[in-house]
Write an enzyme that holds these catalytic residues in place. Sequence first.
Site, PDB file in Angstrom:
ATOM      1  N   GLU A   1       0.837  -1.201   0.000  1.00 21.35           N
ATOM      2  CA  GLU A   1       0.000   0.000   0.000  1.00 21.35           C
ATOM      3  C   GLU A   1       0.873   1.254   0.000  1.00 21.35           C
ATOM      4  O   GLU A   1       1.901   1.306   0.676  1.00 21.35           O
ATOM      5  CB  GLU A   1      -0.914  -0.011   1.225  1.00 21.35           C
ATOM      6  CG  GLU A   1      -1.995   1.039   1.207  1.00 21.35           C
ATOM      7  CD  GLU A   1      -3.012   0.817   2.324  1.00 21.35           C
ATOM      8  OE1 GLU A   1      -3.469   1.820   2.900  1.00 21.35           O
ATOM      9  OE2 GLU A   1      -3.342  -0.357   2.616  1.00 21.35           O
TER      10      GLU A   1
ATOM     11  N   GLU B   1      -3.103  10.163   2.850  1.00 24.24           N
ATOM     12  CA  GLU B   1      -4.265  10.249   3.726  1.00 24.24           C
ATOM     13  C   GLU B   1      -4.422  11.689   4.190  1.00 24.24           C
ATOM     14  O   GLU B   1      -3.487  12.273   4.737  1.00 24.24           O
ATOM     15  CB  GLU B   1      -4.118   9.326   4.940  1.00 24.24           C
ATOM     16  CG  GLU B   1      -4.280   7.861   4.619  1.00 24.24           C
ATOM     17  CD  GLU B   1      -4.227   6.987   5.865  1.00 24.24           C
ATOM     18  OE1 GLU B   1      -4.848   5.911   5.837  1.00 24.24           O
ATOM     19  OE2 GLU B   1      -3.579   7.365   6.847  1.00 24.24           O
TER      20      GLU B   1
ATOM     21  N   GLN C   1      -0.943  12.764   5.579  1.00 31.59           N
ATOM     22  CA  GLN C   1      -0.048  11.672   5.966  1.00 31.59           C
ATOM     23  C   GLN C   1       0.271  10.833   4.743  1.00 31.59           C
ATOM     24  O   GLN C   1      -0.593  10.567   3.913  1.00 31.59           O
ATOM     25  CB  GLN C   1      -0.711  10.804   7.037  1.00 31.59           C
ATOM     26  CG  GLN C   1       0.125   9.610   7.483  1.00 31.59           C
ATOM     27  CD  GLN C   1      -0.373   9.015   8.790  1.00 31.59           C
ATOM     28  OE1 GLN C   1      -0.578   9.728   9.769  1.00 31.59           O
ATOM     29  NE2 GLN C   1      -0.567   7.708   8.815  1.00 31.59           N
ATOM     30  N   THR C   2       1.535  10.423   4.618  1.00 31.38           N
ATOM     31  CA  THR C   2       1.917   9.457   3.589  1.00 31.38           C
ATOM     32  C   THR C   2       2.355   8.171   4.285  1.00 31.38           C
ATOM     33  O   THR C   2       3.000   8.201   5.334  1.00 31.38           O
ATOM     34  CB  THR C   2       3.064   9.980   2.702  1.00 31.38           C
ATOM     35  OG1 THR C   2       4.201  10.287   3.510  1.00 31.38           O
ATOM     36  CG2 THR C   2       2.629  11.219   1.945  1.00 31.38           C
ATOM     37  N   ASN C   3       1.982   7.049   3.693  1.00 30.51           N
ATOM     38  CA  ASN C   3       2.319   5.731   4.239  1.00 30.51           C
ATOM     39  C   ASN C   3       2.956   4.869   3.162  1.00 30.51           C
ATOM     40  O   ASN C   3       2.590   4.966   1.988  1.00 30.51           O
ATOM     41  CB  ASN C   3       1.065   5.002   4.746  1.00 30.51           C
ATOM     42  CG  ASN C   3       0.276   5.799   5.754  1.00 30.51           C
ATOM     43  OD1 ASN C   3       0.844   6.468   6.609  1.00 30.51           O
ATOM     44  ND2 ASN C   3      -1.049   5.749   5.650  1.00 30.51           N
TER      45      ASN C   3
ATOM     46  N   ARG D   1       4.954  -2.172  10.894  1.00 31.06           N
ATOM     47  CA  ARG D   1       6.219  -1.462  10.707  1.00 31.06           C
ATOM     48  C   ARG D   1       5.964  -0.268   9.791  1.00 31.06           C
ATOM     49  O   ARG D   1       6.638  -0.065   8.791  1.00 31.06           O
ATOM     50  CB  ARG D   1       7.277  -2.391  10.093  1.00 31.06           C
ATOM     51  CG  ARG D   1       7.542  -3.643  10.930  1.00 31.06           C
ATOM     52  CD  ARG D   1       8.654  -4.491  10.334  1.00 31.06           C
ATOM     53  NE  ARG D   1       8.350  -4.961   8.982  1.00 31.06           N
ATOM     54  CZ  ARG D   1       7.560  -5.995   8.699  1.00 31.06           C
ATOM     55  NH1 ARG D   1       6.975  -6.659   9.677  1.00 31.06           N
ATOM     56  NH2 ARG D   1       7.359  -6.361   7.444  1.00 31.06           N
ATOM     57  N   GLY D   2       4.963   0.497  10.170  1.00 24.63           N
ATOM     58  CA  GLY D   2       4.491   1.569   9.308  1.00 24.63           C
ATOM     59  C   GLY D   2       5.529   2.644   9.074  1.00 24.63           C
ATOM     60  O   GLY D   2       6.161   3.123  10.011  1.00 24.63           O
ATOM     61  N   ARG D   3       5.688   3.007   7.837  1.00 23.83           N
ATOM     62  CA  ARG D   3       6.586   4.107   7.468  1.00 23.83           C
ATOM     63  C   ARG D   3       5.732   5.351   7.224  1.00 23.83           C
ATOM     64  O   ARG D   3       5.529   5.782   6.105  1.00 23.83           O
ATOM     65  CB  ARG D   3       7.405   3.732   6.237  1.00 23.83           C
ATOM     66  CG  ARG D   3       8.473   2.673   6.517  1.00 23.83           C
ATOM     67  CD  ARG D   3       9.029   2.126   5.219  1.00 23.83           C
ATOM     68  NE  ARG D   3      10.290   1.428   5.400  1.00 23.83           N
ATOM     69  CZ  ARG D   3      10.414   0.171   5.826  1.00 23.83           C
ATOM     70  NH1 ARG D   3       9.328  -0.515   6.127  1.00 23.83           N
ATOM     71  NH2 ARG D   3      11.607  -0.382   5.953  1.00 23.83           N
ATOM     72  N   GLU D   4       5.226   5.937   8.311  1.00 19.28           N
ATOM     73  CA  GLU D   4       4.313   7.070   8.203  1.00 19.28           C
ATOM     74  C   GLU D   4       5.046   8.399   8.374  1.00 19.28           C
ATOM     75  O   GLU D   4       5.974   8.507   9.159  1.00 19.28           O
ATOM     76  CB  GLU D   4       3.209   6.981   9.266  1.00 19.28           C
ATOM     77  CG  GLU D   4       2.337   5.745   9.162  1.00 19.28           C
ATOM     78  CD  GLU D   4       2.698   4.680  10.173  1.00 19.28           C
ATOM     79  OE1 GLU D   4       3.776   4.805  10.801  1.00 19.28           O
ATOM     80  OE2 GLU D   4       1.920   3.721  10.315  1.00 19.28           O
TER      81      GLU D   4
ATOM     82  N   ARG E   1       8.470   4.184  19.376  1.00 17.31           N
ATOM     83  CA  ARG E   1       7.830   3.093  18.640  1.00 17.31           C
ATOM     84  C   ARG E   1       8.854   2.213  17.949  1.00 17.31           C
ATOM     85  O   ARG E   1       8.700   0.997  17.868  1.00 17.31           O
ATOM     86  CB  ARG E   1       6.855   3.678  17.618  1.00 17.31           C
ATOM     87  CG  ARG E   1       6.013   2.654  16.894  1.00 17.31           C
ATOM     88  CD  ARG E   1       5.049   3.335  15.921  1.00 17.31           C
ATOM     89  NE  ARG E   1       4.259   2.370  15.180  1.00 17.31           N
ATOM     90  CZ  ARG E   1       3.468   2.677  14.156  1.00 17.31           C
ATOM     91  NH1 ARG E   1       3.384   3.943  13.773  1.00 17.31           N
ATOM     92  NH2 ARG E   1       2.783   1.739  13.530  1.00 17.31           N
TER      93      ARG E   1
END
Length: 337
Positions: free
Chosen positions: A111, A115, A128-130, A139-142, A289
């Site tokens: 994905e 957002e 926001q970019t993910n 392991r979100g790269r937000e 985190r």
Amino acid sequence: MTMFTALLLLLLLLFSLVAAASAAAVFNLTTLPFDDGFSHLFGNDNLVRSGDGRGARLTLNRYSGSGFISSDLYHHGFFSASIRLPSDYTAGVVVAFYTSNGDVFEKTHDELDFEFLGNIRGRDWRIQTNVYGNGSTSRGREERYVLPFDPTAEAHQYSILWTADRIMFYIDDVPIREVVRSGAMGGDYPSKPMSVYATIWDGSTWATANGKYKVNYKYAPFAADLSDFVLRGCRVDPIQLVDSARRCADAQDELRASDIAVMTPRKRDAMRRFRKRYMTYSFCYDTKRYPVPFPDCDIVPSEQARFLDTGNSKFRHDLRRSRRQSRKPRPDGEISY
């Protein structure tokens, strides 16, 4: 009227026309009508096509949100839309423009997201970019940002570039984020064909102050307008995905060599300026985190000093109250506000 005055007025008119051009025009790309690239996903009458057939309005009311999906899956590509966000009180409202293959790979999906997170009146929409690969949502790269313009006053172009070795997020013609693939990322780098989506929905449980402010349907319906669609990539058959990488090799090479995929020094300078001024959260600096930085994080000590150990900026970003009008990033990459 003197010749000089007439010439000056003509130049001002030409400048205004150029400034109003979308990123699709800046990158010399062809836009397509809505029905040539997308189909209805959910929301019944909450999705309304524009009169000229080249755009669509997504609305959220107390009964439903709405969304659409590309008619094809793409193995890499450049995906873009001009978006105008809802105004007034928008706490809890989420508008998203993104790529995903969650309907095909439920537990190992990829994905890439824009957002748009609404807010209480007087505060800026946050963006926001993910980047998720192979189901790596834990392991979100937000990253989150505010903008040097009011995204509810007029439409701006939001674009996602995705190749086998590079991901770039653009706002108008300014890159705001780059992810370069490394061997250490492994499956966290999106690699499977994806569809392109746009949605609006109720994110009351988390979108504004971690759920403190909910959607207030007194202000409904909330409407987002989308147009100037670009879907440039290699279309693939979801039943024959194994063959897609080989079949799309030529299209991939053409995309990599295009202006939209080349990070020039001028673009990099513009990206650095944007991130310095407007980034409000980075996963790379969220040591609570993620105690161990991600392999694709470029830790810059001077930049890191601006963030708390939660990854949030130490400085308040509340730009709209001081802005008198909406402005776009200048074509030379110099962000103005």
